[in-house]
Structure formats: C-alpha cells, structure tokens
Scaffold this motif. Sequence first.
Motif, PDB file in Angstrom:
ATOM      1  N   VAL A   1     -20.517  -4.616   4.063  1.00 28.55           N
ATOM      2  CA  VAL A   1     -21.977  -4.611   4.210  1.00 28.55           C
ATOM      3  C   VAL A   1     -22.646  -4.938   2.874  1.00 28.55           C
ATOM      4  O   VAL A   1     -23.546  -5.783   2.805  1.00 28.55           O
ATOM      5  CB  VAL A   1     -22.460  -3.243   4.752  1.00 28.55           C
ATOM      6  N   ASP A   2     -22.188  -4.307   1.794  1.00 29.42           N
ATOM      7  CA  ASP A   2     -22.748  -4.611   0.464  1.00 29.42           C
ATOM      8  C   ASP A   2     -22.676  -6.113   0.183  1.00 29.42           C
ATOM      9  O   ASP A   2     -23.663  -6.733  -0.221  1.00 29.42           O
ATOM     10  CB  ASP A   2     -21.965  -3.867  -0.627  1.00 29.42           C
TER      11      ASP A   2
ATOM     12  N   VAL B   1     -25.123  -8.127   2.262  1.00 31.56           N
ATOM     13  CA  VAL B   1     -26.513  -7.930   1.843  1.00 31.56           C
ATOM     14  C   VAL B   1     -26.767  -8.662   0.521  1.00 31.56           C
ATOM     15  O   VAL B   1     -27.784  -9.328   0.349  1.00 31.56           O
ATOM     16  CB  VAL B   1     -26.839  -6.422   1.717  1.00 31.56           C
ATOM     17  N   GLU B   2     -25.815  -8.583  -0.413  1.00 32.94           N
ATOM     18  CA  GLU B   2     -25.992  -9.290  -1.690  1.00 32.94           C
ATOM     19  C   GLU B   2     -26.025 -10.800  -1.465  1.00 32.94           C
ATOM     20  O   GLU B   2     -26.775 -11.527  -2.110  1.00 32.94           O
ATOM     21  CB  GLU B   2     -24.870  -8.918  -2.661  1.00 32.94           C
TER      22      GLU B   2
ATOM     23  N   SER C   1     -29.754  -8.690   6.233  1.00 34.35           N
ATOM     24  CA  SER C   1     -30.913  -8.149   5.526  1.00 34.35           C
ATOM     25  C   SER C   1     -30.610  -6.699   5.129  1.00 34.35           C
ATOM     26  O   SER C   1     -29.769  -6.044   5.734  1.00 34.35           O
ATOM     27  CB  SER C   1     -32.147  -8.196   6.423  1.00 34.35           C
ATOM     28  N   ALA C   2     -31.326  -6.217   4.102  1.00 34.43           N
ATOM     29  CA  ALA C   2     -31.116  -4.834   3.656  1.00 34.43           C
ATOM     30  C   ALA C   2     -31.386  -3.868   4.804  1.00 34.43           C
ATOM     31  O   ALA C   2     -30.699  -2.862   4.967  1.00 34.43           O
ATOM     32  CB  ALA C   2     -32.015  -4.533   2.468  1.00 34.43           C
TER      33      ALA C   2
ATOM     34  N   GLU D   1     -31.019  -4.438   8.074  1.00 36.27           N
ATOM     35  CA  GLU D   1     -29.881  -4.458   9.006  1.00 36.27           C
ATOM     36  C   GLU D   1     -28.690  -3.721   8.398  1.00 36.27           C
ATOM     37  O   GLU D   1     -27.989  -2.964   9.088  1.00 36.27           O
ATOM     38  CB  GLU D   1     -29.501  -5.907   9.329  1.00 36.27           C
ATOM     39  N   GLY D   2     -28.479  -3.937   7.101  1.00 36.69           N
ATOM     40  CA  GLY D   2     -27.361  -3.269   6.433  1.00 36.69           C
ATOM     41  C   GLY D   2     -27.493  -1.758   6.501  1.00 36.69           C
ATOM     42  O   GLY D   2     -26.536  -1.054   6.817  1.00 36.69           O
TER      43      GLY D   2
END
Lengths: 341, 341
Positions: free
Chosen positions: A308-309, A312-313, A318-319, A321-322
């Motif tokens: 996930v990280d 997102v990076e 999207s943050a 959704e993460g």
Amino acid sequence: MPDAAPAADPLVASLVDGVHAGSRAHVARAITLVESRRPDHRPRARALLTRLAPATGQAVRVGISGIPGAGKSTFIDALGVRLIDRGHRVAVVAVDPSSTRSGGSILGDRTRMAALAANPDAFVRPSPTGRHLGGVARATRESMLVLEAAGFDVMLVETVGVGQSEVAVADMVDTFLLLALARGGDQLQGIKRGILELADVVAVNKADGDHEMEARVSARELAIALRLVSADPDRPPPPVLTCSALNGTGLDDVWTAVRTHRDRSAATGTLAARRAQQQRQWMWSMIDTELREALRRSPSVRAAQGDVDAQVEAGSLSAVEGSERILDVFRTGLVRDGWRG
Amino acid sequence: MPDAAPAADPLVASLVDGVHAGSRAHVARAITLVESRRPDHRPRARALLTRLAPATGQAVRVGISGIPGAGKSTFIDALGVRLIDRGHRVAVVAVDPSSTRSGGSILGDRTRMAALAANPDAFVRPSPTGRHLGGVARATRESMLVLEAAGFDVMLVETVGVGQSEVAVADMVDTFLLLALARGGDQLQGIKRGILELADVVAVNKADGDHEMEARVSARELAIALRLVSADPDRPPPPVLTCSALNGTGLDDVWTAVRTHRDRSAATGTLAARRAQQQRQWMWSMIDTELREALRRSPSVRAAQGDVDAQVEAGSLSAVEGSERILDVFRTGLVRDGWRG
C-alpha cells in the motif's frame, strides 16, 4: 478484555513481591516489562500495574526540563545526592522520544549522573525508546509507578526542552521545574512560551564564577517574561531562582521552592484534582497508544503495508484509498484475532 | 471498506462537476464536506477526494508561519493580491488546532484579509475547528485538494508559529516560509528551533519606518541563528530577507526566493520525492485520525465513557483497567457495527 494475563500469573506474582520488597533486580525486570513494546508483554504489564497500583502515589513527583546544555544531569545528580542525604530514596526517569539508548539519549549515559547512579538509594533509568511520544510517555509513567511501589519517594522526571514531551511530563508530575541558562541566545536555543507556561518553578543554572551576575540578570528577565506569558491571571507567576549545580549553591532553595509549590497545591486540593485528571489523561493516552500500536503490530496490516505504501507513493493508489485499505485489513484482523492480532 | 459511498452518489457527482467548473458555491460545499466530523459524512468526503484526485497536484504549495503579531494576514493579503495581478488564482487555508471559528482563530475574521477575501480569483478559508491536530491538518490538506481541483494554482497554508502545527503544514507544502519580526523579545515570543529548521525561506516583516534598520539587524541575527541550528549540514541555510507587507516593499523578492526554492527542488527531484512521502504521511495520518475518531464516536464507547472516567478519577478503577474496558467496548462495537459505530 485485551488479552488479560491470568490473575495468578506466576511471573507477575514474583515481580509484585520483588518490587514490594525493593529488590533492584525485580524493579529493573518490572520496568523492562512495562517498557516492552512486544504485544505479548502488554497483558502481563497491565496485570503487574494493576497489582502494584495500591502501593503507588505517595512520592513527590517533579518534572525537570531545560534546553540541552542547561546542565540537567549535573543538577539532578547534585540534587539527588542531597535528597538522599536527607533520607529520601530518589528515582530518575526520563521522557525523550528521540532517545535511542545507543548514546545521544538523555540519561543514555550513566556516567552523566555518576554519583547518583552508583548510590543504593537511587535508581536512574534512561528514557524508554520509541518514536511515538504517547508510547514513550506511557512507559515512563508506568516505570514511575513501579518505582513508587518499590518505595522510592522522590521521582525526578527529566525531559529535553525542545518539544511536546514537556506537556507529557507536566501531565505526570506534581511540580514542573524549568532549568534555564544565563545566555542571551537562550530563548532561541529553545525555551518556548508553551514550556514557560508549564513551569511551576524556574531556576537559572550555572550561576557560578563569571556567570553569577549574568545569571541574576537572566533571572530578572525571565521573571518579566513569565509575567508576560502567564496564561492564567489568577495563577501567580512561578518563582525564578539562580543556582549552581556545580558548586551546589542555591540547590536547597530550589528544592524548597518545589516543596512549597507542592505543599500549597496539596493544601488547596489542586494536587488531588491534578492527579485525578492525570489518571484520566493517562487512561486515554493508553487507549490511543494501544489503538495505534494494535494497528501497527497487526499481522494483516504488516502484510499489506509495504504494498500500500508503495502504491500511494507511486500515485497508483490515492492516500484516501490506501487508508481505507489499511483500516479494513486492521478491522478484519481485529474481528478475527482480537487486540493481539 | 469503511462505509463506501456508492460510486454513483449523486451529491458527490454534482460536487465533482461543480468543483471542476470552478463554482465557488460547490467549492465551499465540498470543503464543508471534507471538514465535517460527522461520521456519516466521511464516506462521501472520501469518495469526493478520490474523484477529484486526478485534477490535483499542479499548484504551488507554500506554508506561511510566524508568531502572533508577525503580520501574517497583512502579508498574505498583500502577496495574494500581487499574485492575482500576475494572473494566478490564490487559495488561502490554515491549520490552527486552537481555532474556534467564533473569533480568536487565525483567518477567523475575514476583514483581516479584506482585499483578498473580496477578490473573485481568491478563496480564503478559515482553519477547520477541532482540538486534535491530526484531524485539523487532514481536513486542511483535503480542502487544499478541493481548491486545486477547482483551478487555484497557488496555495498559501497559514499556521501560527506556536506549536506542532508547523510540522503538519511543512508536511503538506512544497516550500515553508517563516515570517519573523524585528524585535529583541522575538524568540521568547515563540520562534522555536524546530520551526527554524523547517524554514525554506525566512522574511523579517514590518521593515518599515523606524523599524527598517532594526529589521536588517534582526535578519542578520536570524541568518546566524539559522546556521547554528541547521540540522542538515548538506542543506544550505535558508535565505533571510526583509519586507514590509504594509508598504509592499520586498514582497516580490520574498516570492522570488520561494519560487527559486521550489524550482530548485523540482529540478533536483527532491520535490517529487517530498510529495510522494507527503502522500504516504497523509495516508497514515488519515488512518490514525480515523482510528481515534472511530473510537470516540463509537456509541458503545460514548455510553461507557462517563462512568469509566468517573471511576478512574475517583480511583475505584485503575487507569489500566479503564483503558481495557474502553478498548473492549470499542472492539465489540466495531465487530458489530463497523467503522461508523
């Protein structure tokens, strides 16, 4: 409940007996347990604290803050030895979220409090490690309770004057002592309005040799500043004294000011109110820390986190959704496995 | 997932269209939605942000901090109008956890930025309210994304120079501008080492009339201080300029310094890295905020809280036992009812 240890847990029972008997080895082991961030240790730590609770609360709790270089360790070393000479048993703990144990940390180096660390009536403990202030403060507060149960009647809680940790320390002591320095650049080096507002007593340290006059001037300036920043008009500004931990001059007056503040708040009932409120704050900080840590130690979260990280990076997720993905994974694990994950 | 709003949610769809069209009314409604702390609003807010995400990220994001009295509003008002004259569309948002909307809050009073607030190419939004910094910062970051999606290409994020909020703002901007004052007492009034370390550009404001020389002296002193506190030896200390928001002198130079910092970081790739890391940080702050708020809004926790607080304050329940009780109640509710409790 979150994974209670059996009331009859033999390890807990032996720690309780050892701590009550004042055994240094048991005290050290008990502190290691309450400081531990291993999920399987928390139930035991909680059981231990519950068993020790009745024997706590009798000590004089003093927070000691000051910018790096204010001479906190020398001050605590000198003050602690004096208090022991008067028959007290002195424990020193610390809150320093930047602490790493591997040097750099306040109290990380025992030689900084040589006399005290070697004294059988003193117990000097470095700050627990951990990057999250809430967790570090909780562990220190719990170590303090272990030490009170072991019969230490003066708690000196050290913190560095550079962050939110002062507030956390003020929330666990009866009196907050701020050490300042006789230097113009002082304030820029870190004394903050918020910290000045926490101070119940202020002492300008290193008032020795050439610096003695300078120290008196700084004390006057600080007294003025303290009237300016005073948040509560009804509360008299804290006394500002000068001292020299090096020569031992002024230390008795500083301690007298600390005791006067505490005796007065005890007499007016504000001490009892402050401590009751601190118990509630401690509970909520334990709740938040436990929530935070439960999510981070959840095996399901750990399994998903890296992916996930990265997404997102990279922007492929999207943050928002993460965060939803992590929270779902956490809840699923919590439903399935409980707090220990 | 935590209570997703149907992808086809008509309200979300109309907000997305309105924001893309740049409708002020829709922008205001969208910001109210992302700022809302009502649990039943979050799913819609998350859906909205996910839909808007592709249209965000193009703006120049600048954090502006400074102690109370540094003249932040006058500075932002004057700078904003100049930028609009150059063809920019300027949005002003804020992070102030002490904000109450009912006065006292930074930006709480529109008249403080009269010119900008009245300008059709500007959007001035007060700080979201809320006592938990994480939640306030999250809401501001999300408002910023709404405004970017609406075509505002300069984001000015204001914060008061007295707390942890600076760190939160630095985590959501490309460049961090610190406003200082030409006053000796300055530092004591609140510029903190930690904040100096965040600064990419420093400007001594109110360099007008009798204060002009004083301002230049303060600028020199700050430049020295900045070399002293520099955390990263490889990073050149930030430029220190003087300006007068009142007369408009020096504002162009300050903006040039801001753009130079940003262009350089864009060229070296540090901007892209900084933003990627900010996305991850935003995600984790959303996770922590959501956890915290989910526990506090849980009906089961609300039902138990008063009784537990009272018992802990009275000492009939230990803080440890109290925290366990609250956490159990929360988990039970979470298992039964999900995140919305």
